[in-house]
Design a protein around this motif. Structure first.
Motif, short mmCIF file in Angstrom:
data_model
loop_
_atom_site.label_atom_id
_atom_site.label_comp_id
_atom_site.label_asym_id
_atom_site.label_seq_id
_atom_site.Cartn_x
_atom_site.Cartn_y
_atom_site.Cartn_z
N ASP A 118 12.47 3.38 -68.05
CA ASP A 118 12.53 4.82 -68.03
C ASP A 118 13.50 5.35 -69.08
O ASP A 118 13.70 6.54 -69.21
CB ASP A 118 12.95 5.32 -66.64
CG ASP A 118 11.83 5.16 -65.63
OD1 ASP A 118 10.66 5.23 -66.03
OD2 ASP A 118 12.14 4.96 -64.44
N VAL A 119 14.13 4.42 -69.79
CA VAL A 119 15.09 4.80 -70.82
C VAL A 119 14.40 4.77 -72.17
O VAL A 119 13.80 3.77 -72.55
CB VAL A 119 16.31 3.85 -70.82
CG1 VAL A 119 17.27 4.23 -71.94
CG2 VAL A 119 17.02 3.89 -69.47
N TYR A 120 14.46 5.87 -72.90
CA TYR A 120 13.88 5.91 -74.24
C TYR A 120 15.01 5.65 -75.23
O TYR A 120 15.87 6.50 -75.44
CB TYR A 120 13.25 7.27 -74.50
CG TYR A 120 12.50 7.35 -75.81
CD1 TYR A 120 11.24 6.78 -75.96
CD2 TYR A 120 13.04 8.03 -76.90
CE1 TYR A 120 10.54 6.87 -77.14
CE2 TYR A 120 12.35 8.13 -78.11
CZ TYR A 120 11.09 7.54 -78.22
OH TYR A 120 10.40 7.63 -79.41
N PRO A 121 15.05 4.47 -75.83
CA PRO A 121 16.19 4.11 -76.67
C PRO A 121 16.24 4.93 -77.95
O PRO A 121 15.21 5.15 -78.60
CB PRO A 121 15.93 2.63 -76.99
CG PRO A 121 14.46 2.48 -76.87
CD PRO A 121 14.02 3.41 -75.79
N GLN A 122 17.41 5.43 -78.28
CA GLN A 122 17.62 6.16 -79.52
C GLN A 122 18.75 5.47 -80.27
O GLN A 122 19.92 5.64 -79.95
CB GLN A 122 17.94 7.62 -79.21
CG GLN A 122 16.79 8.32 -78.47
CD GLN A 122 17.08 9.77 -78.17
OE1 GLN A 122 17.45 10.53 -79.06
NE2 GLN A 122 16.92 10.17 -76.93
N PHE A 123 18.38 4.66 -81.25
CA PHE A 123 19.32 3.76 -81.91
C PHE A 123 20.14 4.44 -83.00
O PHE A 123 21.21 3.97 -83.34
CB PHE A 123 18.56 2.57 -82.50
CG PHE A 123 17.81 1.76 -81.47
CD1 PHE A 123 18.50 0.97 -80.55
CD2 PHE A 123 16.43 1.80 -81.40
CE1 PHE A 123 17.82 0.23 -79.59
CE2 PHE A 123 15.74 1.06 -80.45
CZ PHE A 123 16.44 0.28 -79.55
N GLU A 124 19.64 5.54 -83.55
CA GLU A 124 20.36 6.20 -84.63
C GLU A 124 21.22 7.32 -84.06
O GLU A 124 20.74 8.18 -83.33
CB GLU A 124 19.37 6.75 -85.66
CG GLU A 124 18.55 5.65 -86.33
CD GLU A 124 17.57 6.20 -87.34
OE1 GLU A 124 18.00 6.98 -88.21
OE2 GLU A 124 16.39 5.85 -87.27
N SER A 125 22.48 7.31 -84.42
CA SER A 125 23.44 8.25 -83.84
C SER A 125 23.58 9.53 -84.65
O SER A 125 24.29 10.46 -84.23
CB SER A 125 24.81 7.58 -83.72
OG SER A 125 25.28 7.17 -85.00
N ASP A 126 22.93 9.61 -85.83
CA ASP A 126 23.14 10.78 -86.68
C ASP A 126 21.92 11.70 -86.72
O ASP A 126 21.74 12.46 -87.67
CB ASP A 126 23.52 10.35 -88.10
CG ASP A 126 22.45 9.48 -88.75
OD1 ASP A 126 21.46 9.15 -88.07
OD2 ASP A 126 22.60 9.14 -89.93
N LYS A 127 21.11 11.65 -85.69
CA LYS A 127 19.96 12.56 -85.61
C LYS A 127 20.44 13.98 -85.30
O LYS A 127 21.43 14.18 -84.61
CB LYS A 127 19.00 12.11 -84.51
CG LYS A 127 18.35 10.74 -84.75
CD LYS A 127 17.34 10.79 -85.87
CE LYS A 127 16.61 9.47 -85.98
NZ LYS A 127 15.66 9.46 -87.10
N LEU A 128 19.70 14.96 -85.80
CA LEU A 128 20.02 16.34 -85.46
C LEU A 128 19.70 16.59 -83.99
O LEU A 128 18.72 16.04 -83.47
CB LEU A 128 19.20 17.30 -86.33
CG LEU A 128 19.54 17.32 -87.82
CD1 LEU A 128 18.54 18.20 -88.57
CD2 LEU A 128 20.96 17.82 -88.04
#
Length: 238
Positions: free
Chosen positions: A9-19
């Motif tokens: 149920d977790v959608y991984p977001q690996f990049e920390s510099d997204k707007l």
């Protein structure tokens, strides 16, 4: 076999510099404020292109679509309706259509947000399955929208995106006018926010690192693809 599938149920977001989603929301609201009440905007992302067999080239969303949504998944469409349309008994001004969750597909091609998570992650009023695109077109008709803004229609669309493109092309012939959005979008994108400027600076810094490392690594008789590998590694690592 089920235990091997990408079930989470977790959608991984690996990049920390997204707007943040709020930036894309503000852009959509600005665009909607420039639209006449009886018009809607329909923006498609790019089509995926096959490299060989069932392997595609690395996907890159359509730039204008990405600018207003932050959505990087294939087979996605956004509908903006300043005067509102009725979806599932609710009046909404924006609808994002994305692929459904599919555990088997996610095992091989990566995570999917799915409609339920997409609205939360990207900050949309409503997010639904791409299989319901025809319902959205019907909702637009019921709301009385006679004219439509659009961007370039993706060429070579397949699967779910092709289904939506085909439905749209047939539907748009019933509208009084189809108006291009490129001019309006270009004017908006010409003005960079503080957040965008920071990302541009970050991209420049990554480019500098890549070029310096490539120069340091250069040796006689080195192949061009070897230099390319170093540069691209530095770009991606940054």
């Amino acid at each position: 076999a089920g235990s091997c599938l990408a079930q989470t149920d977790v959608y991984p977001q690996f990049e920390s510099d997204k707007l943040p989603a709020s930036v894309f929301q503000a852009r959509r609201h600005t665009l909607e404020s420039q639209m006449s009440p009886n018009r809607v905007a329909i923006l498609f992302t790019n089509a995926e292109h096959t490299r060989n067999n069932d392997v595609t080239f690395q996907f890159r969303p359509a730039s204008n679509f990405l600018y207003f949504t932050g959505c990087e998944e294939p087979e996605s469409v956004v509908v903006l309706a300043p005067s509102g349309i009725d979806i599932d008994g609710n009046r909404v001004t924006e609808v994002l259509l994305v692929r459904d969750r599919n555990a088997m597909a996610e095992t091989w091609t990566g995570y999917r947000m799915g409609p339920d998570r997409a609205s939360k992650i990207l900050g949309f009023d409503k997010s639904i399955s791409i299989s319901r695109f025809s319902e959205v077109l019907q909702a637009i008709d019921k709301a009385g929208a006679a004219e439509v803004y659009t961007t370039a229609i993706p060429e070579g669309a397949t699967e779910g995106l092709k289904f939506m493109v085909d439905a749209y092309l047939k539907w748009k012939d019933t509208k009084k006018a189809v108006i291009g959005l490129s001019g309006m979008m270009s004017r908006m994108r010409a003005h960079k926010s503080a957040e965008e400027i920071e990302l541009i600076k970050h991209a420049v810094d990554a480019s500098v690192v890549g070029h310096i490392e490539a120069m340091k690594a250069c040796r006689p008789d080195m192949r061009e693809w070897e230099i390319q590998a170093i540069v691209e590694y530095c770009f991606k690592r940054q």
